[in-house]
Design an enzyme around this catalytic site. Structure first.
Site, PDB file in Angstrom:
ATOM      1  N   GLY A  10       0.888  -1.193   0.005  1.00  0.00           N
ATOM      2  CA  GLY A  10      -0.004  -0.051  -0.047  1.00  0.00           C
ATOM      3  C   GLY A  10       0.897   1.226   0.023  1.00  0.00           C
ATOM      4  O   GLY A  10       0.606   2.338   0.617  1.00  0.00           O
ATOM      5  N   ALA A  11       1.980   1.213  -0.703  1.00  0.00           N
ATOM      6  CA  ALA A  11       2.972   2.396  -0.674  1.00  0.00           C
ATOM      7  C   ALA A  11       2.798   3.289  -1.876  1.00  0.00           C
ATOM      8  O   ALA A  11       3.822   3.919  -1.942  1.00  0.00           O
ATOM      9  CB  ALA A  11       4.426   1.709  -0.482  1.00  0.00           C
ATOM     10  N   GLY A  14      -0.771   7.765   0.286  1.00  0.00           N
ATOM     11  CA  GLY A  14      -1.067   7.826   1.563  1.00  0.00           C
ATOM     12  C   GLY A  14      -0.016   7.571   2.612  1.00  0.00           C
ATOM     13  O   GLY A  14       1.201   8.120   2.321  1.00  0.00           O
ATOM     14  N   ILE A  15      -0.352   6.730   3.580  1.00  0.00           N
ATOM     15  CA  ILE A  15       0.319   6.444   4.809  1.00  0.00           C
ATOM     16  C   ILE A  15       1.865   5.472   4.330  1.00  0.00           C
ATOM     17  O   ILE A  15       2.761   5.962   4.506  1.00  0.00           O
ATOM     18  CB  ILE A  15      -0.151   5.607   5.615  1.00  0.00           C
ATOM     19  N   GLY A  16       1.581   4.737   3.434  1.00  0.00           N
ATOM     20  CA  GLY A  16       2.567   3.885   2.864  1.00  0.00           C
ATOM     21  C   GLY A  16       3.386   4.713   2.069  1.00  0.00           C
ATOM     22  O   GLY A  16       4.821   4.588   2.149  1.00  0.00           O
ATOM     23  N   SER A 131      -6.577  -0.109  12.902  1.00  0.00           N
ATOM     24  CA  SER A 131      -7.383   1.345  13.109  1.00  0.00           C
ATOM     25  C   SER A 131      -8.015   1.453  14.584  1.00  0.00           C
ATOM     26  O   SER A 131      -8.425   0.320  15.186  1.00  0.00           O
ATOM     27  CB  SER A 131      -8.248   1.286  11.966  1.00  0.00           C
ATOM     28  N   TYR A 157     -15.067  -3.701   7.838  1.00  0.00           N
ATOM     29  CA  TYR A 157     -13.713  -2.892   7.973  1.00  0.00           C
ATOM     30  C   TYR A 157     -13.319  -2.962   9.287  1.00  0.00           C
ATOM     31  O   TYR A 157     -12.392  -2.934   9.906  1.00  0.00           O
ATOM     32  CB  TYR A 157     -13.803  -1.428   7.503  1.00  0.00           C
TER      33      TYR A 157
END
Length: 273
Positions: A10-11, A14-16, A131, A157
């Protein structure tokens, strides 16, 4: 710590992507993994890093990714299982699993399992992006992992983020003596595209009521970077769940070792050929 190999899923956004930039700045060899070939290549090119594409809604993509990583990297010092998202109406993947469950839990579970020997040999840290939704939205039922009886996007989720924590705890139990340390973390309410495919109330909340509280991706990546660059057993405890670099509150029952073991066993059966 320079020269370490850090794999971040997930890079591509966003965060990744934020974590990849910061870890590369600190001297790590970052491996960028994403679903979109274009976005993944863009981040990798910016960093001068290697990249791989994999759609976690296809478990064969995960198997190919693991094989490619094993062939290329004799050490993997950090695996950040960051890929995931909030989905829309209930949908099953080509593998026959509910999409939220597979993308957020089953695919990273499989990737970690396939890399486990290399991770153990490397004394690696495995980090899961969880989360606070695990406390707010989950209603976990070990006998309904596919959400066939009860499905809402935010419920699925929340359950998946709870599964990330259960997986982290069981990974510690099964592999810490072999050299793997593990942690899950809450990044905060972050401005990312994780809910782009959903129209759920949780997505609307992120866009409206909490809009003024939303953090930039760099702030959301802070605890991931902290876990990746500090010492387990000294700065943090393996198997734990963190937010803002501190132990965070868990939903009641998440510390049940029997539940974590049951999830591991059922997940393993689902991905074993």
């Amino acid at each position: 710590m320079a020269g370490r190999t850090v794999v971040i899923t997930g890079a591509s956004d966003g965060i990744g992507a934020a974590a990849a930039r910061e870890l590369q700045r600190r001297g790590d060899e970052v491996v960028v993994v994403g679903r979109s070939p274009e976005k993944t290549a863009a981040v990798a090119t910016e960093l001068g890093a290697a990249s791989f594409t994999a759609d976690f809604a296809r478990l064969d993509d995960v198997r190919t990714l693991a094989a490619d990583l094993l062939a290329r990297y004799p050490r993997i010092d950090v695996l950040a299982n960051n890929a995931g998202g909030l989905m829309g109406p209930r949908e099953e993947t080509v593998d026959g699993h509910e999409k939220t469950f597979q993308v957020n839990h089953l695919a990273p579970f499989l990737l970690t399992l396939l890399l486990s020997d290399r991770l153990a040999e490397s004394g690696a840290t495995v980090i899961a992006t969880s989360s606070v939704a695990h406390r707010l939205y989950s209603d976990f039922d070990i006998d309904d992992l596919e959400s066939r009886r009860h499905y809402r996007p935010e419920l699925a989720y929340g359950n998946a983020k709870l599964e990330n924590i259960l997986f982290t705890r069981e990974l510690h139990k099964r592999f810490h003596d072999r050299g793997i340390s593990s942690a899950a973390f809450h990044p905060g309410v972050v401005a990312t595209s994780f809910s782009a495919g959903s129209r759920s109330g949780l997505r609307l909340m992120y866009r409206s009521v909490l809009n003024r509280l939303i953090l930039p991706a760099e702030k959301g990546a802070d605890t991931l970077v902290w876990l990746a660059t500090t010492t387990p057993g000294v700065d943090w405890q393996s198997g734990g769940y963190y937010a803002k670099r501190k132990p965070a509150r868990l939903k009641k029952g998440v510390d049940d070792p029997a539940l974590a073991a049951a999830l591991w066993d059922r997940s393993s059966a689902m991905v074993t050929r």
